[in-house]
Design a protein around this motif. Sequence first.
Motif, PDB file in Angstrom:
ATOM      1  N   CYS A 103     -30.293   8.918 -17.763  1.00 16.54           N
ATOM      2  CA  CYS A 103     -30.143  10.295 -17.297  1.00 16.54           C
ATOM      3  C   CYS A 103     -31.258  10.684 -16.319  1.00 16.54           C
ATOM      4  O   CYS A 103     -31.096  11.626 -15.547  1.00 16.54           O
ATOM      5  N   SER A 144     -29.909  15.541 -13.561  1.00 20.36           N
ATOM      6  CA  SER A 144     -29.825  17.002 -13.523  1.00 20.36           C
ATOM      7  C   SER A 144     -30.314  17.524 -14.869  1.00 20.36           C
ATOM      8  O   SER A 144     -30.298  16.806 -15.868  1.00 20.36           O
ATOM      9  N   LYS A 166     -28.911  19.705 -16.754  1.00 24.37           N
ATOM     10  CA  LYS A 166     -27.794  19.789 -17.696  1.00 24.37           C
ATOM     11  C   LYS A 166     -27.468  18.431 -18.327  1.00 24.37           C
ATOM     12  O   LYS A 166     -27.327  18.322 -19.545  1.00 24.37           O
ATOM     13  N   SER A 167     -27.370  17.385 -17.500  1.00 26.28           N
ATOM     14  CA  SER A 167     -27.006  16.071 -18.050  1.00 26.28           C
ATOM     15  C   SER A 167     -28.120  15.508 -18.929  1.00 26.28           C
ATOM     16  O   SER A 167     -27.854  14.888 -19.960  1.00 26.28           O
ATOM     17  N   CYS A 168     -29.375  15.737 -18.534  1.00 30.74           N
ATOM     18  CA  CYS A 168     -30.495  15.240 -19.337  1.00 30.74           C
ATOM     19  C   CYS A 168     -30.561  15.957 -20.680  1.00 30.74           C
ATOM     20  O   CYS A 168     -30.781  15.323 -21.715  1.00 30.74           O
ATOM     21  N   LYS A 219     -28.105  17.348 -22.320  1.00 30.59           N
ATOM     22  CA  LYS A 219     -26.974  16.893 -23.135  1.00 30.59           C
ATOM     23  C   LYS A 219     -27.284  15.544 -23.780  1.00 30.59           C
ATOM     24  O   LYS A 219     -27.069  15.348 -24.981  1.00 30.59           O
TER      25      LYS A 219
END
Length: 76
Positions: A40, A46, A48-50, A52
């Motif tokens: 990630c 990003s 958000k992705s990290c 999550k």
Amino acid sequence: MNNDEHKNNPMHGIKLVQILEELEACYGWDELDRRIRINCFHSNPSMKSCLKFLRKTPWARAKVEKLYLEMIAQSD
């Protein structure tokens, strides 16, 4: 846990989003990827992705929290 125990815990009351924001501001995504080899941080990172990924991956979150503690120790 009582207040005395919280007082000695530098992670008490700090949310994962705050940790990640401070690390990204200090190191940037490229340096985070170099220090902690997780996808990630490497592939189109990003917030958000990290977040999550880190919320559902305890071993990766532990590495991020360890780096955060090292960062705040250096700033003292």
